[in-house]
Design an enzyme around this catalytic site. Structure first.
Site, mmCIF file in Angstrom:
data_model
loop_
_atom_site.group_PDB
_atom_site.id
_atom_site.type_symbol
_atom_site.label_atom_id
_atom_site.label_comp_id
_atom_site.label_asym_id
_atom_site.label_seq_id
_atom_site.Cartn_x
_atom_site.Cartn_y
_atom_site.Cartn_z
ATOM 1 N N ARG A 50 0.847 -1.190 0.000
ATOM 2 C CA ARG A 50 0.000 0.000 0.000
ATOM 3 C C ARG A 50 0.886 1.245 0.000
ATOM 4 O O ARG A 50 1.229 1.777 1.058
ATOM 5 C CB ARG A 50 -0.912 0.007 1.227
ATOM 6 C CG ARG A 50 -1.893 -1.158 1.271
ATOM 7 C CD ARG A 50 -2.700 -1.128 2.549
ATOM 8 N NE ARG A 50 -3.670 -2.219 2.613
ATOM 9 C CZ ARG A 50 -4.476 -2.440 3.648
ATOM 10 N NH1 ARG A 50 -4.417 -1.631 4.712
ATOM 11 N NH2 ARG A 50 -5.332 -3.446 3.636
ATOM 12 N N ASP A 95 1.925 5.099 -0.210
ATOM 13 C CA ASP A 95 1.259 6.306 0.282
ATOM 14 C C ASP A 95 1.015 7.307 -0.842
ATOM 15 O O ASP A 95 1.533 7.170 -1.951
ATOM 16 C CB ASP A 95 2.115 6.969 1.365
ATOM 17 C CG ASP A 95 2.144 6.174 2.652
ATOM 18 O OD1 ASP A 95 1.205 5.413 2.914
ATOM 19 O OD2 ASP A 95 3.124 6.329 3.413
ATOM 20 N N TYR A 117 12.585 -1.193 -2.694
ATOM 21 C CA TYR A 117 12.257 0.228 -2.865
ATOM 22 C C TYR A 117 13.501 1.017 -3.252
ATOM 23 O O TYR A 117 14.625 0.685 -2.851
ATOM 24 C CB TYR A 117 11.694 0.816 -1.567
ATOM 25 C CG TYR A 117 10.259 0.451 -1.280
ATOM 26 C CD1 TYR A 117 9.210 1.256 -1.721
ATOM 27 C CD2 TYR A 117 9.945 -0.703 -0.567
ATOM 28 C CE1 TYR A 117 7.890 0.926 -1.451
ATOM 29 C CE2 TYR A 117 8.629 -1.046 -0.288
ATOM 30 C CZ TYR A 117 7.606 -0.219 -0.732
ATOM 31 O OH TYR A 117 6.299 -0.561 -0.467
ATOM 32 N N ARG A 138 10.803 5.937 4.250
ATOM 33 C CA ARG A 138 10.920 7.398 4.280
ATOM 34 C C ARG A 138 11.481 7.889 5.610
ATOM 35 O O ARG A 138 12.216 8.889 5.661
ATOM 36 C CB ARG A 138 9.560 8.033 4.002
ATOM 37 C CG ARG A 138 9.105 7.865 2.555
ATOM 38 C CD ARG A 138 7.638 8.226 2.374
ATOM 39 N NE ARG A 138 7.357 9.565 2.845
ATOM 40 C CZ ARG A 138 6.131 10.008 3.132
ATOM 41 N NH1 ARG A 138 5.084 9.192 3.003
ATOM 42 N NH2 ARG A 138 5.950 11.234 3.543
#
Length: 250
Positions: free
Chosen positions: A50, A52, A113, A200
């Site tokens: 999911r 953001d 990522y 992040r």
């Protein structure tokens, strides 16, 4: 009933994130609407992760079931046609028939990522909303050394959003590498799964090291504090990309 796997690319700038939300423009809802337009079936799309609001993807994976069997190429091309007609910034890279027990989320063995920082004072023109511009010079080598403090199995409470719904803060981080080429700094993170805002949060903390405000050992101390207040500022979503999801046999 036939299950399909789709590999997806999207520019997350205009979306509220992956997950469908009432009254919001989401990637999931955009693809579900395109599938409805293509074959008339109202399906629920299940994604591998999911992302953001504002986060991008070059390798998101999802699955769904259709009553009628269609060739994978037909599914890919038809969904893309409806996405383009709707003006969506989403593309289906591939669609394949898969066994009924394939699950885009729970069958995944690793997620990868990429976070991109453009380290310069001049504003971004081409990279706007696709990278984090940091004006102050960053030491990528120091950032990489500090990142190694986070590799392995740890309690990542410090780097976890207070809104995270995961039952446990324990995660095994397989990779966290920082490399620089000219003004571009790339941070690559790999794990079986991540906590909400984990990547992040780690990037924002590593930036503190890169600009000289923290030493690498300060990152270890923040990790061991198991306290969200010990985390550096959360990096903006613009520079984050879900680039690949691994499955058994791939």
């Amino acid at each position: 009933m036939q299950r399909y796997r789709i590999d997806i690319e999207y520019d997350g700038t205009a979306y509220s994130g992956w997950q469908r939300q009432a009254g919001q423009h989401s990637v999931q809802a955009a693809i579900e609407q395109a599938i409805l337009g293509f074959c008339g079936e109202d399906i629920t799309l299940r994604g591998a992760g999911r992302t953001d609001a504002g986060v991008h993807a070059t390798g998101q994976v999802a699955h769904f079931d259709l009553e009628k069997d269609w060739p994978g190429k037909t599914v890919r091309n038809a969904i893309n046609a409806h996405l383009q007609m709707a003006g969506e910034q989403v593309a289906i890279l591939q669609a394949d028939m898969v066994p009924a027990d394939f699950d885009a989320r729970f069958s995944a063995t690793a997620r990868h990522y990429l976070y991109r920082i453009v380290n310069r004072r001049a504003p971004l023109a081409l990279e706007r909303e696709r990278a984090w511009q940091v004006a102050r010079p960053l030491d990528a080598r120091a950032m990489h050394d500090a990142a190694q403090m986070l590799v392995g199995r740890h309690d990542f409470t410090t780097f976890r959003s207070v809104q995270c719904q995961a039952k446990s803060p324990l995660r095994t981080l397989d990779r966290l590498d920082v490399t620089a080429k000219g003004e571009l700094i790339e941070i690559r993170a790999s794990a079986r799964s991540f906590l909400h805002n984990q990547v992040r949060s780690m990037v924002g903390t590593l930036k503190r090291v890169g600009e000289g405000a923290w030493e690498p050992e300060d990152v270890r101390a923040a990790l061991e504090a198991r306290d969200r207040k010990a985390c550096g500022p959360v990096a903006p979503p613009d520079g984050l990309y879900l680039v690949r999801v691994d499955y058994p046999g791939t």
